[in-house]
Design an enzyme around this catalytic site. Structure first.
Site, short mmCIF file in Angstrom:
data_model
loop_
_atom_site.label_atom_id
_atom_site.label_comp_id
_atom_site.label_asym_id
_atom_site.label_seq_id
_atom_site.Cartn_x
_atom_site.Cartn_y
_atom_site.Cartn_z
N LYS A 208 10.39 97.52 17.97
CA LYS A 208 11.02 96.51 17.11
C LYS A 208 12.49 96.84 16.90
O LYS A 208 13.36 96.02 17.05
CB LYS A 208 10.26 96.44 15.78
CG LYS A 208 10.87 95.44 14.81
CD LYS A 208 10.07 95.33 13.53
CE LYS A 208 10.87 94.50 12.52
NZ LYS A 208 10.20 94.35 11.23
N GLU A 214 10.76 108.67 19.30
CA GLU A 214 9.69 108.90 20.27
C GLU A 214 9.83 107.93 21.46
O GLU A 214 9.77 108.33 22.62
CB GLU A 214 8.32 108.70 19.62
CG GLU A 214 7.93 109.76 18.60
CD GLU A 214 8.48 109.50 17.20
OE1 GLU A 214 9.40 108.65 17.05
OE2 GLU A 214 8.01 110.17 16.27
N GLY A 265 6.18 95.73 12.08
CA GLY A 265 5.71 96.41 13.29
C GLY A 265 4.20 96.36 13.43
O GLY A 265 3.66 96.09 14.51
N ARG A 266 3.49 96.62 12.32
CA ARG A 266 2.03 96.68 12.40
C ARG A 266 1.39 95.29 12.45
O ARG A 266 0.17 95.17 12.52
CB ARG A 266 1.46 97.50 11.23
CG ARG A 266 1.95 97.05 9.86
CD ARG A 266 1.64 98.11 8.81
NE ARG A 266 2.22 97.80 7.50
CZ ARG A 266 3.47 98.09 7.14
NH1 ARG A 266 4.28 98.66 8.00
NH2 ARG A 266 3.92 97.81 5.94
N GLU A 351 -0.45 102.09 6.23
CA GLU A 351 1.01 101.94 6.19
C GLU A 351 1.39 100.78 5.26
O GLU A 351 2.46 100.77 4.66
CB GLU A 351 1.58 101.71 7.60
CG GLU A 351 3.07 102.05 7.69
CD GLU A 351 3.65 101.97 9.10
OE1 GLU A 351 3.77 100.85 9.61
OE2 GLU A 351 3.99 103.01 9.67
N HIS A 382 -23.97 110.69 15.72
CA HIS A 382 -24.33 112.03 16.17
C HIS A 382 -23.26 113.04 15.81
O HIS A 382 -23.17 114.11 16.41
CB HIS A 382 -24.61 112.02 17.68
CG HIS A 382 -25.81 111.17 17.99
ND1 HIS A 382 -27.09 111.66 17.97
CD2 HIS A 382 -25.91 109.84 18.25
CE1 HIS A 382 -27.94 110.68 18.24
NE2 HIS A 382 -27.25 109.57 18.41
N LYS A 491 11.17 111.66 9.29
CA LYS A 491 12.09 111.36 10.40
C LYS A 491 13.44 112.01 10.16
O LYS A 491 14.03 112.61 11.06
CB LYS A 491 12.32 109.84 10.50
CG LYS A 491 11.15 109.03 11.01
CD LYS A 491 11.58 107.56 11.16
CE LYS A 491 10.39 106.64 11.36
NZ LYS A 491 10.73 105.23 11.38
O1 F6P Z 1 7.77 104.93 11.59
C1 F6P Z 1 6.89 103.88 11.36
C2 F6P Z 1 7.26 102.67 12.17
O2 F6P Z 1 8.43 102.12 11.70
C3 F6P Z 1 6.14 101.64 12.18
O3 F6P Z 1 6.16 100.83 11.07
C4 F6P Z 1 6.38 100.96 13.46
O4 F6P Z 1 5.28 100.22 13.89
C5 F6P Z 1 6.69 102.13 14.35
O5 F6P Z 1 7.43 103.01 13.53
C6 F6P Z 1 7.46 101.83 15.60
O6 F6P Z 1 8.68 101.22 15.31
P1 F6P Z 1 9.49 100.46 16.42
O7 F6P Z 1 8.66 99.34 16.94
O8 F6P Z 1 10.74 99.98 15.75
O9 F6P Z 1 9.80 101.45 17.52
#
Ligand code: F6P
Length: 521
Positions: A208, A214, A265-266, A351, A382, A491
């Site tokens: 987003k 990452e 995002g979610r 979240e 199990h 972060k």
């Molecule tokens: O760090 C949490 C978050 O902001 C989530 O809310 C989001 O889904 C995820 O990181 C990834 O964010 P992006 O789509 O901006 O890379």
């Protein structure tokens, strides 16, 4: 009632009445007696919603509690708040944004259909982008030279597409291998790259913000690998799914599909973030996925409270968390294709509602989001079901079962369905044994969600149901379910630690952090 200035759950009369009801009979409610006393309990506490049948009868509620819970929702203005969301009001107040993921699945306005001006414009943009994104998905599907699609994203830019792609495997083209890389741990990407060929791979960089460490680290490594292997045509082999198209362009990606800041995002797999799903299942199936979710949106928006499944589930969540004090909910999908559903729901709910202050920033005097966890049944049976049956904590379980199998192996599905029904039954009925070790206390609550078939439409409806029930509990608690400030501190600190790991500078750190840094160098 002013939708953005509603009373919090603990400020309305129904809250106190629920407290009294809990003390009077709620705490002691025994499901076995409740079923014995009311042969109609299953009918009374079950609910049909689009594509989802819900049996709520094995929950610790009775008619009085339920009607007090409906009063609670009414007194807290949950319906007005819901209507404000659907009207495009900026209900995400801490970020000053509207919350309109529902618009991503809304069909185009019919001739003469009216909508607020802002929504009308956004909807037109949604459809233009959807058409372009699905056109691209079909182009990729028809391109025999592309055999591998790698989605690089994390959180909402990973969990939804991954969960849905797995869930809809029966609808997926066998001509594409779908891969999902989320972890910054290089083991993940490094293990995948040797299995790929530059000329047959499409990388989707899903973010987003297009700033997430990452994802950007994995994207940079993927691009470096692509170039090192002699790849040059980034327009063909890379696409970005993002609200930050400018950042994607400066990263060197010209094929982009955008979305909007009013999509959390979610809540984003219905947007361009859903491209991997669309590549796997095709444009028509993706539209069915959206249509299933839209059917649930309409149910949530229009069904009276007493027959409104997201509202009923959200109320139950509050009853369990705030009155019974249950700290977690276990998700038990009895369909192996739903194996990532628990992880998806963890982000969606935890979240959204893992907050300790209300919309005005005041510390809450009551508990909010439970821990969500789970694994596919029958595997969980199990492993940890021992604790669910005989442990000291009561953990409400949410079973998800699918009536029709999509395979033809004889016997399996009958065994699977027998197990899911038996587990719900066993949790509830228990078993007396004087010896202690073989005693099952029973009276353990569960909800049973049943789909007729696992299809794009039913999955869409199931997920929209979950989104809206999270909305309802968040609305009752008076929190903003649409921000996620709680992920920021870690972060920021990681940015401080990163250079220290290289330099060895531990100045100003506590002894544990400093000690670990020294060990890691
Ligand atoms: O760090 C949490 C978050 O902001 C989530 O809310 C989001 O889904 C995820 O990181 C990834 O964010 P992006 O789509 O901006 O890379």
């Amino acid at each position: 009632m002013d939708a953005l200035n509603r009373p919090r759950c603990d400020a309305v009369p129904a809250w106190t009445q629920l407290q009294a009801q809990f003390e009077k009979s709620g705490a002691a409610l025994d499901l076995r007696q409740a079923f014995a006393a009311d042969p109609q309990r299953f009918e009374a506490f079950s609910q049909d919603a689009p594509y989802v049948f819900a049996d709520l009868s094995k929950n610790r509620i009775d008619a009085v509690t339920q009607s007090l819970l409906f009063n609670l929702a009414r007194q807290c203005g949950v319906e007005q708040y819901r209507d404000a969301m659907f009207a495009g009001e900026k209900i995400n107040t801490t970020e000053g944004r509207a919350v309109m993921h529902f618009l991503l699945r809304k069909s185009a306005l019919a001739q003469g259909e009216s909508a607020p001006a802002a929504i009308k414009n956004d909807l037109a943009e949604v459809h233009a982008t959807l058409d372009a994104m699905l056109g691209f998905a079909e182009q990729v599907r028809a391109d025999a030279a592309i055999t591998d699609v790698v989605n690089i994203g994390i959180g909402g830019s990973d969990l939804g597409p991954l969960m849905a792609t797995l869930a809809l495997d029966a609808f997926a083209t066998p001509t594409k291998r779908m891969h999902f890389v989320s972890n910054v741990d290089g083991h993940e990407l490094a293990a995948l790259l040797p299995r790929l060929k530059v000329e047959s791979t499409l990388f989707l960089i899903a973010s987003k913000t297009f700033t997430t460490t990452e994802t950007m680290t994995n994207a940079r490594s993927a691009k470096a690998w692509f170039e090192a292997q002699g790849g040059t045509d980034t327009a063909r082999h890379f696409a970005a799914l993002t609200t930050n198209v400018a950042a994607a362009n400066s990263f060197g990606i010209s094929t982009t599909f955008g979305f909007w800041d009013w999509v959390g995002g979610r809540y984003s797999m219905w947007s361009a973030i859903g491209l991997p799903i669309a590549i796997a299942i095709g444009a028509g199936n993706f539209r069915d996925f959206l249509a299933g979710a839209q059917a649930m949106d309409e149910h949530f928006r229009t069904a009276p409270m007493e027959q409104n499944l997201p509202i009923r589930l959200g109320l139950l969540d509050v009853w369990y968390r705030n009155f019974h004090g249950f700290t977690s909910r276990s998700i038990a999908p009895y369909h192996s294709a739903l194996r990532r559903l628990p992880a998806y729901l963890q982000q969606l709910e935890m979240e959204s509602n893992g907050k300790q202050v209300d919309v005005q920033g005041r510390k809450l005097p009551f508990d909010t989001c439970p821990v969500l966890w789970g694994e596919p049944g029958t595997n969980g049976q199990h492993a940890y079901f021992q604790m669910l049956h005989q442990g000291t904590d009561v953990v409400p379980v949410e079973f998800v079962a699918v009536k029709k199998p999509r395979h033809s192996l004889p016997g399996h599905h009958n065994i699977l369905l027998a197990n899911v029904v038996a587990q719900a039954q066993a949790l509830m009925v228990g078993k007396e044994d004087a010896g202690g070790h073989r005693n099952f206390p029973g009276n353990r609550p569960s909800t049973f969600l049943l789909l007729d078939d696992l299809t794009p439409a039913s999955l869409g409806a199931l997920i929209a149901l979950q989104e809206h029930r999270v909305f309802v509990s968040g609305a009752l608690w008076g929190i903003n379910s649409f921000d996620q400030w709680g992920v920021e501190l870690g972060k920021v600190l990681a940015k401080d630690i990163e250079p220290r790991l290289l330099s060895g500078d531990v100045a100003g750190l506590d002894s544990s952090t400093a000690g670990l840094l020294s060990k890691l160098r």
